[in-house]
Write an enzyme that holds these catalytic residues in place. Sequence first.
Site, PDB file in Angstrom:
ATOM      1  N   PRO A 194       0.795  -1.226   0.000  1.00  0.00           N
ATOM      2  CA  PRO A 194       0.000   0.000   0.000  1.00  0.00           C
ATOM      3  C   PRO A 194       0.831   1.281   0.000  1.00  0.00           C
ATOM      4  CG  PRO A 194       0.140  -0.860   2.221  1.00  0.00           C
ATOM      5  CD  PRO A 194       0.888  -1.827   1.339  1.00  0.00           C
ATOM      6  N   GLU A 195       2.080   1.192  -0.443  1.00  0.00           N
ATOM      7  CA  GLU A 195       2.974   2.352  -0.345  1.00  0.00           C
ATOM      8  C   GLU A 195       2.412   3.602  -1.003  1.00  0.00           C
ATOM      9  OE1 GLU A 195       5.957  -1.026   0.291  1.00  0.00           O
ATOM     10  OE2 GLU A 195       4.001  -0.725  -0.623  1.00  0.00           O
ATOM     11  N   THR A 196       1.792   3.466  -2.177  1.00  0.00           N
ATOM     12  CA  THR A 196       1.285   4.669  -2.853  1.00  0.00           C
ATOM     13  C   THR A 196       0.231   5.380  -2.012  1.00  0.00           C
ATOM     14  OG1 THR A 196      -0.360   3.354  -4.061  1.00  0.00           O
ATOM     15  CG2 THR A 196       1.736   3.814  -5.177  1.00  0.00           C
TER      16      THR A 196
ATOM     17  N   ARG B 165       0.420   5.863   1.051  1.00  0.00           N
ATOM     18  CA  ARG B 165       1.146   6.599   2.086  1.00  0.00           C
ATOM     19  C   ARG B 165       2.078   7.640   1.468  1.00  0.00           C
ATOM     20  NH1 ARG B 165      -2.231   3.808   3.896  1.00  0.00           N
ATOM     21  NH2 ARG B 165      -1.972   1.908   5.137  1.00  0.00           N
TER      22      ARG B 165
END
Length: 258
Positions: free
Chosen positions: A131-133, A135
């Site tokens: 889910p990096e994008t 954050r």
Amino acid sequence: MAASLVLAESAGPGITLLTLNHAEKRNALSIELVQALLAALTAVEKDPAQRVLVLTGAGPVFCAGLDLAEAADPARAHQSAELIGQVLRRLSESRLVTIAVVRGAAVAGGAGLMSACDFAFAEETARIGYPETRRGLVAALVMTFLRRQLRERDARRILLTGELFSAHHAEVIGLVNEALRGEQLMPAALHIAAEVMQGGPEAVGRTKQLLAQLWPASLPADLERAMATHLETRQSAEIQEGLAAFREKRPPKWVPGK
């Protein structure tokens, strides 16, 4: 303190079990935990009798990814990134055959640890994702492993959407070997370990080495490119907004074009 963050024990002749041991933090990848994992890995690799490494996490979650408090601190970004890059590469290139046993969740850098291992078994109720994008980050370091394991369409979907998905979906796309009931995980890992032990130590090690060398681009070269992107995004205003939104349990207020 750091030594207790990773527990090492024998899981049978030639097999070492390493357990991430910071359950109250969901085994998040703090600088101290990654340093402890690297030290434990080095100790196992120095023992010629050890041939297989099983990696798991204490508590209900395998690994929740970056320690978010450290991720929000620009002064620690470079050290954190370098250490995470090191541990991913070490797990992938180790002479040991590495097996991830995933319970609960493997998210972001935690999913990266899983994807860097030679084998992965996940609890069927586990949630996995990058889910990096969401954050304000780029899953740059772990992307180097995903592009070696997944079809491009599958990699694009999970990286660009940031969605979490089931262990069964991870099995379908080839990210884990099997999605199993919780009580089946360790027996499955130890079965694979026993199968690996039937091969010659030098032959198994050379096979891993050749697999790494046959890719069009080397892992170190890919990680170097990924590191530059990772560090750039770790210092951006977008990550500060993404992490603030996560802490405050609200949608992030992205500013297009910046």
